[in-house]
Design an enzyme around this catalytic site. Structure first.
Site, PDB file in Angstrom:
ATOM      1  N   SER A  89       7.935  34.541  30.220  1.00 15.51           N
ATOM      2  CA  SER A  89       8.997  33.824  29.526  1.00 15.51           C
ATOM      3  C   SER A  89       8.625  32.357  29.439  1.00 15.51           C
ATOM      4  O   SER A  89       7.906  31.823  30.289  1.00 15.51           O
ATOM      5  CB  SER A  89      10.304  33.979  30.309  1.00 15.51           C
ATOM      6  OG  SER A  89      11.237  33.008  29.903  1.00 15.51           O
TER       7      SER A  89
ATOM      8  N   GLU B 264       7.765  40.428  29.232  1.00 14.75           N
ATOM      9  CA  GLU B 264       7.737  39.180  29.988  1.00 14.75           C
ATOM     10  C   GLU B 264       8.079  39.470  31.449  1.00 14.75           C
ATOM     11  O   GLU B 264       8.864  40.372  31.746  1.00 14.75           O
ATOM     12  CB  GLU B 264       8.750  38.182  29.423  1.00 14.75           C
ATOM     13  CG  GLU B 264       8.378  37.701  28.031  1.00 14.75           C
ATOM     14  CD  GLU B 264       9.356  36.689  27.462  1.00 14.75           C
ATOM     15  OE1 GLU B 264      10.455  36.530  28.034  1.00 14.75           O
ATOM     16  OE2 GLU B 264       9.029  36.059  26.450  1.00 14.75           O
TER      17      GLU B 264
ATOM     18  N   ASP C 220      15.668  38.147  24.535  1.00  7.94           N
ATOM     19  CA  ASP C 220      14.872  38.301  25.748  1.00  7.94           C
ATOM     20  C   ASP C 220      15.688  38.142  27.027  1.00  7.94           C
ATOM     21  O   ASP C 220      15.459  38.847  28.008  1.00  7.94           O
ATOM     22  CB  ASP C 220      13.723  37.287  25.753  1.00  7.94           C
ATOM     23  CG  ASP C 220      12.664  37.650  24.726  1.00  7.94           C
ATOM     24  OD1 ASP C 220      12.911  38.544  23.916  1.00  7.94           O
ATOM     25  OD2 ASP C 220      11.591  37.027  24.745  1.00  7.94           O
TER      26      ASP C 220
ATOM     27  N   CYS D 137      18.467  29.375  24.547  1.00 11.15           N
ATOM     28  CA  CYS D 137      18.199  28.763  25.857  1.00 11.15           C
ATOM     29  C   CYS D 137      17.725  27.316  25.693  1.00 11.15           C
ATOM     30  O   CYS D 137      16.892  27.015  24.852  1.00 11.15           O
ATOM     31  CB  CYS D 137      17.149  29.563  26.610  1.00 11.15           C
ATOM     32  SG  CYS D 137      17.660  31.261  26.944  1.00 11.15           S
TER      33      CYS D 137
ATOM     34  N   CYS E 200      16.788  33.330  18.249  1.00  7.64           N
ATOM     35  CA  CYS E 200      16.277  33.907  19.486  1.00  7.64           C
ATOM     36  C   CYS E 200      14.756  33.986  19.453  1.00  7.64           C
ATOM     37  O   CYS E 200      14.166  34.073  18.393  1.00  7.64           O
ATOM     38  CB  CYS E 200      16.868  35.298  19.658  1.00  7.64           C
ATOM     39  SG  CYS E 200      17.173  35.660  21.352  1.00  7.64           S
ATOM     40  N   ASP E 201      14.137  34.032  20.624  1.00  7.98           N
ATOM     41  CA  ASP E 201      12.693  33.871  20.786  1.00  7.98           C
ATOM     42  C   ASP E 201      11.836  34.473  19.671  1.00  7.98           C
ATOM     43  O   ASP E 201      11.127  33.765  18.972  1.00  7.98           O
ATOM     44  CB  ASP E 201      12.248  34.486  22.119  1.00  7.98           C
ATOM     45  CG  ASP E 201      12.823  33.730  23.299  1.00  7.98           C
ATOM     46  OD1 ASP E 201      13.560  32.759  23.089  1.00  7.98           O
ATOM     47  OD2 ASP E 201      12.542  34.121  24.440  1.00  7.98           O
TER      48      ASP E 201
ATOM     49  N   CYS F 232      22.432  33.044  21.285  1.00  8.89           N
ATOM     50  CA  CYS F 232      21.436  32.459  20.372  1.00  8.89           C
ATOM     51  C   CYS F 232      21.751  32.744  18.913  1.00  8.89           C
ATOM     52  O   CYS F 232      21.422  31.957  18.028  1.00  8.89           O
ATOM     53  CB  CYS F 232      20.036  32.991  20.646  1.00  8.89           C
ATOM     54  SG  CYS F 232      19.826  33.965  22.104  1.00  8.89           S
TER      55      CYS F 232
END
Length: 577
Positions: A479, A453, A88, A201, A129-130, A56
């Site tokens: 998630s 998560e 994550d 992702c 990233c998240d 990511c």
């Protein structure tokens, strides 16, 4: 060169570049090769989350160079710096996951401190990233400087046996492997091909959800979130973002001019109609908090409830971010929402134009495959639903994208676990029964600490073919890749004495995503009796360090799990010091 007439005497960077007393400061800039002219220009922080932790973030360093070119072209002086990320996918399923949500606050804090310490006048933030996406946006809104956000882009889908595959397939394959339905070699083959490039992702998991949010809020340039990370076209968005922040600086358009209650509502609409991650229910209130706007989980869920779900993305649907980009991206999605009167068009954006003006420029229409016309949505309500009841007085959240209506009501006896590891071990050993409601508690922001998560557990259930035969509730998170009937953010959390702390094995729990209810078949007197006998929060092994600090400060997930008082308590404006 694009000449800009910007009076530096009113900008923060004057504190480090102007006047005889700042000669020592200027000497540092000469040491780095800056010219007298560059020192006299506005300073723009170019913040990235580049690191070698995960795909990511791996492309962000290169993309930052394109942003810097844009800033220079518009007569600004870019100053690149980096911050952390916790990825994550790699932190998932073990103790490392506790660092994930706390990293959002660390990102916002470190970007704020860097900007303040060096007196930068504006920011372009790149994240992949998240948690780095909301963390970067939170810093922009907290500082309230001219700001442009840019996403690093999604990963390309892998291919196996003629089908697209993502990391979600690998997580679920672990469950299939445990169930004896997949060989060692088949699992090894899948893991080698699922993630073929740089990028976050590919499904509508948390990173892509928050990337869509960045456009809907107006902090990112239109369609900038769509192109996959390896595409050379990302450079053009980088250059344009660098130029755009200089226009905002010239016009004194700041982050809170862009992030308003209306733009937050627009963002929630986009999450709902794309079947986005439940984590948006945590991040949108946190961004709102930085602007001093009351916009909590209830407000987010109210918008989710009356927004059609019409974009067919994984995990509930069929397609990935690359497909959405090729179908016209977030602008086409917002154009469909506008047709139903579900967009506030007067919100200002990073282009300096209004959202309505931007949507007027969108020529493409819904393709009917990835993006359905809003008149014929996949379902009439959003892909994410809020729940409330005596089990979650402060609310909870569930993703229903891809679920039939009959699958959205579930009643069953509780099977209680005190942490995710215990639940995962039981699922792996099949020590649970069809029809049960698996309860995982002590995983909230404070009680975890860190609000982990539960993807390892939910993926194992899906892989065993039990994703639709049991339900799962937790005061932790899920998630964006989670599917099945999984309820997260149950509040108050167990550590704060919420009803989830009082549940016992066999208690009958009902989850009704159609009515928005979650309850346990216990009366108030029984809940009160159990509360009196409750032994208090479970002790954790985190008695010092960053996670201890986080647990002391973090608030309710309903309000975004934030750690400071927010804009309502401010006594100064950074830009005006």
């Amino acid at each position: 060169m694009l000449k800009r007439d910007i009076d530096k005497s009113k900008l923060p960077s004057r504190h480090v570049t102007e006047g005889p007393s700042r000669a020592p400061h200027r000497s540092y800039y000469y040491a780095m090769g800056l010219s007298e002219e560059e020192i006299a220009q506005p300073f723009v922080g170019v913040a990235t989350c580049w690191n070698e932790a995960a795909p990511c973030n791996i492309a962000l360093n290169r993309q930052a160079q394109a942003v810097k070119l844009g800033v220079k072209h518009a007569n600004g002086t870019p100053r690149e710096f980096t911050t952390i990320t916790v990825t994550d996918g790699i932190a998932m399923g073990h103790e490392g996951m506790r660092s994930s949500l706390a990293s959002r606050e660390a990102i916002a804090d470190t970007v704020e401190l860097t900007m303040r310490g060096h007196c930068y006048d504006a920011i372009v933030g790149l994240a992949g990233c998240d948690k780095s996406l909301p963390g970067m946006m939170m810093a922009m809104v907290r500082l309230n400087v001219p700001s442009v956000f840019i996403y690093g882009g999604s990963i390309l889908p892998g291919r196996l046996d003629g089908k697209d595959v993502t990391v979600q397939d690998v997580f679920e394959a672990v469950g299939q492997h445990q169930a004896g339905n997949m060989s060692d070699e088949a699992l090894r083959t899948l893991e080698r091909v699922a993630c073929p490039s740089a990028g976050a992702c590919g499904g509508q998991f948390t990173a892509n959800t928050m990337a869509c949010v960045s456009e809907a809020l107006g902090l990112a340039l239109p369609n900038s979130s769509g192109a996959p990370a390896p595409y050379e076209s990302r450079d053009q968005y980088g250059v344009a973002s660098g130029e755009a922040v200089m226009v905002l600086l010239e016009k004194n358009i700041r982050a809170r001019d862009i992030v308003t209650l209306k733009s937050l509502q627009n963002a929630a609409r986009v999450v709902a109609c794309t079947g986005g991650s439940t984590n948006a229910g945590l991040h949108l209130p946190a961004i709102a908090h930085e602007a001093g706007i009351d916009f909590d989980l209830d407000d987010v869920c109210e918008i989710f409830r009356d927004t059609p779900y019409f974009v067919d993305l994984k995990p509930g649907g069929s397609y990935v971010a690359k497909d959405l980009y090729e179908a016209g991206g977030v602008p086409v999605v917002m154009k469909e929402l506008r047709k139903a009167g579900l967009m506030h068009e007067d919100c200002i954006t990073a282009t300096g134009r209004s959202m309505g003006e931007e949507l007027d420029l969108v020529e493409r229409e819904a393709d009917g495959k990835v993006i359905y016309p809003i008149e014929t949505p996949i379902t009439q309500t959003g892909g994410v639903v809020g729940l409330k009841g005596n089990l979650a007085p402060e609310g909870a959240i569930v993703k229903v994208a891809g679920m039939d209506e009959e699958q959205q009501v579930f009643t069953g006896p509780a099977r209680v676990f005190e942490c995710e590891e215990d639940a995962f071990a039981a699922v792996k050993a099949r020590e649970y029964k069809e029809g049960e409601v698996i309860v995982i508690r002590n995983e909230g922001p404070a009680g975890g600490p860190g609000m982990r998560e539960m993807l390892a557990t939910t993926s194992a259930l899906s892989g065993q073919g039990m994703g639709k035969k049991v339900a799962l509730i937790t005061d932790g998170r899920f998630s964006g890749a989670t599917r099945g009937f999984c309820v997260g953010h149950v509040g108050p959390e167990a550590a704060h004495g919420g009803p989830i702390a009082l549940i016992e094995n066999g208690d009958m729990i009902t989850i009704d995503a159609i009515k928005g209810e979650i309850s346990v078949a216990l009366d108030d007197a029984e809940l009160a009796r159990r509360k009196e006998q409750w032994a208090g929060p479970r002790e954790t092994i985190y008695a010092s360090g960053a996670l201890w600090k986080y647990a002391q400060l973090v608030g309710s997930s309903r309000l975004g799990a934030v750690t400071h008082p927010g804009a309502n308590a401010e006594k100064h404006v950074y830009m005006d010091l």
